[in-house]
Structure formats: structure tokens, C-alpha cells
Design an enzyme around this catalytic site. Structure first.
Site, PDB file in Angstrom:
ATOM      1  N   TYR A  42      52.619  45.193  74.839  1.00  4.76           N
ATOM      2  CA  TYR A  42      51.163  45.366  74.758  1.00  4.76           C
ATOM      3  C   TYR A  42      50.833  46.648  73.991  1.00  4.76           C
ATOM      4  O   TYR A  42      50.585  47.693  74.599  1.00  4.76           O
ATOM      5  CB  TYR A  42      50.560  45.425  76.161  1.00  4.76           C
ATOM      6  CG  TYR A  42      50.927  44.257  77.052  1.00  4.76           C
ATOM      7  CD1 TYR A  42      50.307  43.017  76.899  1.00  4.76           C
ATOM      8  CD2 TYR A  42      51.886  44.389  78.053  1.00  4.76           C
ATOM      9  CE1 TYR A  42      50.635  41.944  77.712  1.00  4.76           C
ATOM     10  CE2 TYR A  42      52.215  43.320  78.883  1.00  4.76           C
ATOM     11  CZ  TYR A  42      51.589  42.100  78.708  1.00  4.76           C
ATOM     12  OH  TYR A  42      51.916  41.051  79.525  1.00  4.76           O
ATOM     13  N   TRP A  46      44.019  47.806  76.558  1.00  6.43           N
ATOM     14  CA  TRP A  46      43.511  46.698  77.369  1.00  6.43           C
ATOM     15  C   TRP A  46      42.476  47.209  78.363  1.00  6.43           C
ATOM     16  O   TRP A  46      42.609  48.305  78.904  1.00  6.43           O
ATOM     17  CB  TRP A  46      44.659  46.018  78.110  1.00  6.43           C
ATOM     18  CG  TRP A  46      45.144  44.769  77.430  1.00  6.43           C
ATOM     19  CD1 TRP A  46      44.863  43.478  77.780  1.00  6.43           C
ATOM     20  CD2 TRP A  46      46.011  44.685  76.292  1.00  6.43           C
ATOM     21  NE1 TRP A  46      45.491  42.602  76.921  1.00  6.43           N
ATOM     22  CE2 TRP A  46      46.202  43.302  76.002  1.00  6.43           C
ATOM     23  CE3 TRP A  46      46.624  45.628  75.475  1.00  6.43           C
ATOM     24  CZ2 TRP A  46      46.985  42.855  74.941  1.00  6.43           C
ATOM     25  CZ3 TRP A  46      47.403  45.197  74.422  1.00  6.43           C
ATOM     26  CH2 TRP A  46      47.576  43.822  74.159  1.00  6.43           C
ATOM     27  N   TRP A  48      41.078  46.250  81.663  1.00  5.72           N
ATOM     28  CA  TRP A  48      41.242  46.663  83.064  1.00  5.72           C
ATOM     29  C   TRP A  48      42.475  47.520  83.237  1.00  5.72           C
ATOM     30  O   TRP A  48      42.545  48.326  84.162  1.00  5.72           O
ATOM     31  CB  TRP A  48      41.136  45.498  84.025  1.00  5.72           C
ATOM     32  CG  TRP A  48      42.233  44.503  84.221  1.00  5.72           C
ATOM     33  CD1 TRP A  48      43.128  44.051  83.311  1.00  5.72           C
ATOM     34  CD2 TRP A  48      42.498  43.793  85.441  1.00  5.72           C
ATOM     35  NE1 TRP A  48      43.945  43.098  83.884  1.00  5.72           N
ATOM     36  CE2 TRP A  48      43.575  42.920  85.181  1.00  5.72           C
ATOM     37  CE3 TRP A  48      41.936  43.806  86.710  1.00  5.72           C
ATOM     38  CZ2 TRP A  48      44.111  42.081  86.164  1.00  5.72           C
ATOM     39  CZ3 TRP A  48      42.458  42.963  87.681  1.00  5.72           C
ATOM     40  CH2 TRP A  48      43.534  42.109  87.403  1.00  5.72           C
ATOM     41  N   ASP A  49      43.439  47.424  82.304  1.00  7.39           N
ATOM     42  CA  ASP A  49      44.564  48.362  82.324  1.00  7.39           C
ATOM     43  C   ASP A  49      44.060  49.799  82.221  1.00  7.39           C
ATOM     44  O   ASP A  49      44.498  50.672  82.980  1.00  7.39           O
ATOM     45  CB  ASP A  49      45.515  48.082  81.166  1.00  7.39           C
ATOM     46  CG  ASP A  49      46.243  46.765  81.297  1.00  7.39           C
ATOM     47  OD1 ASP A  49      47.453  46.764  81.575  1.00  7.39           O
ATOM     48  OD2 ASP A  49      45.594  45.713  81.131  1.00  7.39           O
ATOM     49  N   TYR A  96      51.230  41.646  67.744  1.00  4.51           N
ATOM     50  CA  TYR A  96      50.644  41.012  68.932  1.00  4.51           C
ATOM     51  C   TYR A  96      49.801  39.834  68.486  1.00  4.51           C
ATOM     52  O   TYR A  96      49.122  39.891  67.448  1.00  4.51           O
ATOM     53  CB  TYR A  96      49.771  42.002  69.715  1.00  4.51           C
ATOM     54  CG  TYR A  96      49.218  41.388  70.980  1.00  4.51           C
ATOM     55  CD1 TYR A  96      50.003  41.312  72.126  1.00  4.51           C
ATOM     56  CD2 TYR A  96      47.938  40.827  71.012  1.00  4.51           C
ATOM     57  CE1 TYR A  96      49.522  40.696  73.276  1.00  4.51           C
ATOM     58  CE2 TYR A  96      47.454  40.225  72.161  1.00  4.51           C
ATOM     59  CZ  TYR A  96      48.250  40.157  73.288  1.00  4.51           C
ATOM     60  OH  TYR A  96      47.784  39.550  74.420  1.00  4.51           O
ATOM     61  N   GLN A 125      37.560  41.267  80.750  1.00  2.90           N
ATOM     62  CA  GLN A 125      38.475  41.340  81.883  1.00  2.90           C
ATOM     63  C   GLN A 125      37.710  41.848  83.111  1.00  2.90           C
ATOM     64  O   GLN A 125      36.550  42.237  83.004  1.00  2.90           O
ATOM     65  CB  GLN A 125      39.676  42.235  81.565  1.00  2.90           C
ATOM     66  CG  GLN A 125      40.756  41.528  80.763  1.00  2.90           C
ATOM     67  CD  GLN A 125      42.038  42.344  80.659  1.00  2.90           C
ATOM     68  OE1 GLN A 125      42.011  43.560  80.517  1.00  2.90           O
ATOM     69  NE2 GLN A 125      43.170  41.662  80.706  1.00  2.90           N
ATOM     70  N   ASP A 187      46.502  35.611  84.125  1.00  6.52           N
ATOM     71  CA  ASP A 187      46.473  34.673  83.012  1.00  6.52           C
ATOM     72  C   ASP A 187      46.984  33.271  83.327  1.00  6.52           C
ATOM     73  O   ASP A 187      46.396  32.282  82.909  1.00  6.52           O
ATOM     74  CB  ASP A 187      47.299  35.225  81.846  1.00  6.52           C
ATOM     75  CG  ASP A 187      46.897  36.624  81.443  1.00  6.52           C
ATOM     76  OD1 ASP A 187      46.219  37.307  82.217  1.00  6.52           O
ATOM     77  OD2 ASP A 187      47.272  37.037  80.339  1.00  6.52           O
ATOM     78  N   ARG A 220      57.155  33.793  80.980  1.00  8.46           N
ATOM     79  CA  ARG A 220      55.883  33.728  80.270  1.00  8.46           C
ATOM     80  C   ARG A 220      55.218  32.358  80.402  1.00  8.46           C
ATOM     81  O   ARG A 220      55.852  31.387  80.802  1.00  8.46           O
ATOM     82  CB  ARG A 220      56.113  34.050  78.782  1.00  8.46           C
ATOM     83  CG  ARG A 220      56.803  35.378  78.525  1.00  8.46           C
ATOM     84  CD  ARG A 220      55.949  36.550  78.920  1.00  8.46           C
ATOM     85  NE  ARG A 220      54.723  36.597  78.119  1.00  8.46           N
ATOM     86  CZ  ARG A 220      53.687  37.386  78.367  1.00  8.46           C
ATOM     87  NH1 ARG A 220      53.709  38.195  79.417  1.00  8.46           N
ATOM     88  NH2 ARG A 220      52.630  37.369  77.595  1.00  8.46           N
ATOM     89  N   TRP A 373      52.242  35.341  86.952  1.00 11.12           N
ATOM     90  CA  TRP A 373      51.121  35.066  87.834  1.00 11.12           C
ATOM     91  C   TRP A 373      51.254  33.772  88.641  1.00 11.12           C
ATOM     92  O   TRP A 373      50.299  33.344  89.285  1.00 11.12           O
ATOM     93  CB  TRP A 373      49.780  35.061  87.071  1.00 11.12           C
ATOM     94  CG  TRP A 373      49.375  36.439  86.637  1.00 11.12           C
ATOM     95  CD1 TRP A 373      49.398  36.922  85.364  1.00 11.12           C
ATOM     96  CD2 TRP A 373      48.919  37.523  87.456  1.00 11.12           C
ATOM     97  NE1 TRP A 373      48.978  38.234  85.342  1.00 11.12           N
ATOM     98  CE2 TRP A 373      48.680  38.624  86.606  1.00 11.12           C
ATOM     99  CE3 TRP A 373      48.680  37.659  88.828  1.00 11.12           C
ATOM    100  CZ2 TRP A 373      48.226  39.851  87.075  1.00 11.12           C
ATOM    101  CZ3 TRP A 373      48.233  38.878  89.300  1.00 11.12           C
ATOM    102  CH2 TRP A 373      47.999  39.959  88.439  1.00 11.12           C
ATOM    103  N   GLU A 416      56.343  45.802  85.216  1.00 13.67           N
ATOM    104  CA  GLU A 416      55.044  45.125  85.158  1.00 13.67           C
ATOM    105  C   GLU A 416      54.804  44.344  86.450  1.00 13.67           C
ATOM    106  O   GLU A 416      53.703  44.366  86.998  1.00 13.67           O
ATOM    107  CB  GLU A 416      55.039  44.183  83.955  1.00 13.67           C
ATOM    108  CG  GLU A 416      53.716  43.545  83.643  1.00 13.67           C
ATOM    109  CD  GLU A 416      53.791  42.681  82.381  1.00 13.67           C
ATOM    110  OE1 GLU A 416      52.747  42.113  82.024  1.00 13.67           O
ATOM    111  OE2 GLU A 416      54.870  42.574  81.766  1.00 13.67           O
TER     112      GLU A 416
END
Length: 451
Positions: A42, A46, A48-49, A96, A125, A187, A220, A373, A416
């Protein structure tokens, strides 16, 4: 940089080592204006990061924490939205995907108020930013007042919330909707599977995934789901990022997203009181959002909040961590709080090996301990739930979660996310929000007021 590492810290040797490691991650991931989530996977900023990162940075440098948030807000669109990615022009486009030339924010988003520069994404986000800004202010109120921090950020954050509750109340029930699986931040959750089945995926040759250059395919999203993500972005972009003109094949109300909006509205109320403005509207909106959240998304039989699919106007029968995060809301009915804590500590979400919270129920049909997720335990959702438990006086459960968080963050090299059943590190390492929230939990103040 050395001065950041040498600030006053917890006295226990293990805590000091963990703190120094977390501070090093944030220093190494700093670009000069903001912090990347990861130097590999990344490479941009970002949304909310950056909010979570600022919450941790406040324990190292309040000025840098303020800069983190203000850097993000400088890319806000005129309609109020805060884009989920702010692109660094120094990073090559092929580093990216979707890249700036795919989003075309400055041209496709012009009518919606996208800035001419920098280039951004066109989606959003979760709105954790006002909470972050308030916590940054509280870390050093005198410095914040001297620099006029709240005076600068409060109008922008209020405009952000106005966008969500104006443009995004797509269900007409008083909650903000999300229009892409990337918007709620979770995600690849099974909560989106039902709605995504309605989306015709983009052709495989229409995009090239860059995420697989740095992440294992087993971790992923699948190519099929990625094709659907790309289709949704393409359709939204081609509608000029206009929420009313776009045909939203995917539109859902998410519990975590709206719970963060509630807490951030209360933070805006606290900011208004601090700056001498009227806090009434923010408090009233938080109260209304809480009522709508319970009315529209609470499933008492399951003891969890659910996602509402707006195409069918039905609750999605998946047990996800998004349904536990509303513990953050301070004025939930007591029986809802009790049921949520029972669910959190019951067989669906209790992972004894890590003491963290899986992103999807351990007993669920779609549980996958590795895939993004769909089962792994994330550190940001653990932090949110920890804060929710403390909000409702569940100190013993909160402390158990805090200890699990710190143990796994150190053991995984600030990963992460981790496999909740084994603690195996997954995704990127030296991940910024993991490091930042580690700092926050190491410095947790039991007397810190809830906005």
C-alpha cells in the site's frame, strides 16, 4: 527521529521494546507528509488508515499526528467526501491498482468537486476521522489550541458527515450506505457476497492486479471478486461519482461504518463545545443515528448487528466483526450491549489461541483463517471493540483483548492481520495501523473521556 523513540514510555522492559518497535514502523513508513500503510502493498495514503495512524502518532508527536489528518483532509472533495486513497505522484502508476489513471478523479469527478490535484480515488472509507482528531487534540490541548487545529479541521469533518448523511442515505432510513466493498474497509467479507452476485465482473483483460506482487493469492480476494470490484468502480466513475445519478448495483448499510459515524458525531460535538460553537446538532444526529442503527440493523435473535442489503431491503445472515463494532456507541440499549458481549465471548468469535476477534465467525460456513476479511483477526477492529468494551464498563473483557492484541502485534512483527486460530502472521508486515494502535494500547489512559 531519535527523539520520538526516546519519549517517556511504559517502564516494563517488554513494553518498552514493543513501543520502540512500533515507533520504528511509523518512522520508516512516514513519507514527509503522511504515513503509508505498508511500503510494499500500500504505497499511497489511505483514509481510515491515516485516522488510526494519527491515534498512535499522538503518543510520539502531536504535530505529526495533526499533519497526518490535515494531509488527508487537503484532498477532500468539494461535496464533502474524503476519498479512500490519496495518490502520491512520485509512485509509479503500476505500483498499485486501481491506479490514478483508472480512477480519473480530477476529470471524471470534476462535477462532484474532486480537486485538480492530487489525484484520488472516488469512493470513501469508514468515518473514524473525527474521533481521531478529537483524540489528537486531547493528547496536548494547549498545543492544539495554539495551532488552531480544531478550528481548521472541524468544518471539514462536519462537511464529510454532511456528505454521508445527505448523499449516502440511499435507503431513506437515516443511515449512510456504502456502494463498494472497499468502502466499509472489510473488502472481502462474506457479508458482501449476496450483493456482489448481482454484479457482472469486468473482463479479466480489463485490469492487472498489483496486489498479488506482494501478497499470496490464498490471502487475497479471488479474481472473480476483483473483477466485480473493478466493474463497480468503472460504473461509478462513468456516472461522474454522482451518488444520485449512479445505478448502484451494490448498496448496503454497514454496522461498523455507521457506528463510527455515531462516535465521530459525538467527537464533533465535543469539538464544537471546545471551540465555543453549538454542539446541539451533532449530539442530536448521534442520537438519531443510534436509534436508526438499532432499528434497521440489530438482529436480536442472533445477538449481532447485520448488514442490510438495500436492493432487497433485507438483513444479510452473516456473522461478521462489523456486527460487533457498534459496541463503540455509548448509548446503546443495555440488553443490546449484553447480547453483543455474549456473542463476542461465545463460540462464534472467541479465539483462545490469540484472544483476538476473527473478522468472520469461526463457526460460519464461509470461514477462512487466511483469506482477507473472511476469518483473519485484524488489529484495528480489535482496537475498536476494546474501546467499545471500555465504553460500557466491561473492563475485564477489554483487558483480555488488550493483552491479546499486544502479544500478537509483537509476535507477528506488526502484521496486517493474523490467523485467529494459530496467531500466524498474514498480509503485510510492519503495518502502520497495527503499530500505531499498539502504541495507543500501551499508553491507554483508563480515565480518558468518551466524546
Amino acid at each position: 527521529m531519535k527523539s520520538l523513540l526516546d519519549r517517556p514510555a511504559p517502564t516494563a522492559a517488554a513494553d518498552l521494546t514493543l513501543r520502540r518497535g512500533a515507533a520504528r514502523v511509523l518512522i520508516d513508513n512516514w513519507t514527509g507528509a503522511s504515513t503509508v500503510p505498508s511500503r510494499t502493498l500500500y504505497p499511497h495514503q489511505w483514509s481510515w488508515d491515516s485516522a488510526f495512524i494519527a491515534i498512535g502518532l499522538r503518543h510520539l508527536s502531536v504535530r505529526r499526528a495533526q499533519q497526518e489528518l490535515e494531509s488527508l483532509l487537503s484532498a477532500q472533495w468539494a461535496d464533502g467526501r474524503i476519498p479512500h486513497i490519496v495518490f502520491n505522484p512520485a509512485v509509479p502508476d503500476d505500483a498499485y491498482f486501481p491506479s490514478p489513471d483508472f480512477w480519473r478523479s480530477s476529470t471524471a469527478g470534476r462535477a462532484a468537486g474532486a480537486p485538480a490535484s492530487p489525484e484520488t480515488s472516488g469512493i470513501v472509507q469508514p468515518p473514524v476521522h473525527a474521533l481521531a482528531a478529537w483524540l489528537v487534540h486531547r493528547a496536548d490541548p494547549a498545543e492544539s489550541r495554539r495551532r488552531g487545529f480544531l478550528t481548521r479541521v472541524h468544518p471539514r469533518l462536519a462537511a464529510w458527515h454532511d456528505y454521508l448523511l445527505g448523499h449516502r442515505d440511499l435507503g431513506g432510513g437515516g443511515l449512510a450506505a456504502v456502494v463498494h466493498p472497499w468502502e466499509p474497509g472489510m473488502d472481502n467479507s462474506p457479508c458482501w457476497d449476496q450483493a456482489l452476485r448481482r454484479v457482472e465482473p469486468a473482463a479479466p483483460d480489463a485490469f492487472r492486479r498489483a496486489d498479488l506482487n506482494h501478497g499470496h493469492p490464498a490471502d487475497r480476494p479471488t479474481d472473480l471478486d476483483y473483477g466485480r470490484y473493478v466493474r463497480l468502480v468503472t460504473d461509478y466513475r462513468d456516472a461522474g461519482y454522482d451518488d444520485r445519478a449512479a445505478r448502484h448495483t451494490f448498496a448496503v448499510e454497514d454496522p461498523c461504518f455507521n457506528a463510527l459515524l455515531i462516535v465521530s458525531e459525538r467527537a464533533l460535538a465535543a469539538m464544537a463545545r471546545e471551540t465555543g460553537a453549538d454542539a446541539t446538532a451533532h449530539s442530536a444526529r448521534a442520537d438519531a443515528l443510534t436509534r436508526h442503527l438499532v432499528t434497521r440493523l440489530w438482529d436480536d435473535s442472533a445477538g449481532v448487528f447485520r448488514v442490510r442489503d438495500l436492493a432487497t431491503d433485507t438483513l444479510v445472515g452473516e456473522d461478521s466483526v462489523t456486527g460487533l463494532v457498534p459496541l463503540l456507541a455509548p448509548h446503546l440499549p443495555p440488553h443490546v450491549v449484553s447480547r453483543l458481549v455474549d456473542t463476542l465471548t461465545g463460540p462464534r468469535f472467541d479465539a483462545p489461541a490469540t484472544r483476538l476477534v476473527p473478522s468472520y465467525a469461526l463457526t460460519g460456513h464461509a470461514f477462512d483463517a487466511q483469506r482477507y476479511w473472511r476469518g483473519p483477526a485484524w488489529f484495528n477492529t480489535a482496537w475498536l471493540i476494546h474501546r467499545g468494551l471500555r465504553t460500557h464498563g466491561r473492563e475485564q473483557d477489554a483487558e483480555r483483548l488488550r493483552r491479546g492484541f499486544l502479544a500478537e502485534a509483537g509476535r507477528s512483527d506488526f502484521a496486517e492481520y493474523v490467523d485467529p486460530t494459530t496467531g500466524a502472521a498474514r498480509g503485510a508486515r510492519h503495518f502502520s495501523w497495527t503499530a500505531a494502535l499498539t502504541l495507543d494500547l500501551l499508553c491507554a489512559d483508563p480515565k480518558e473521556p468518551t466524546p
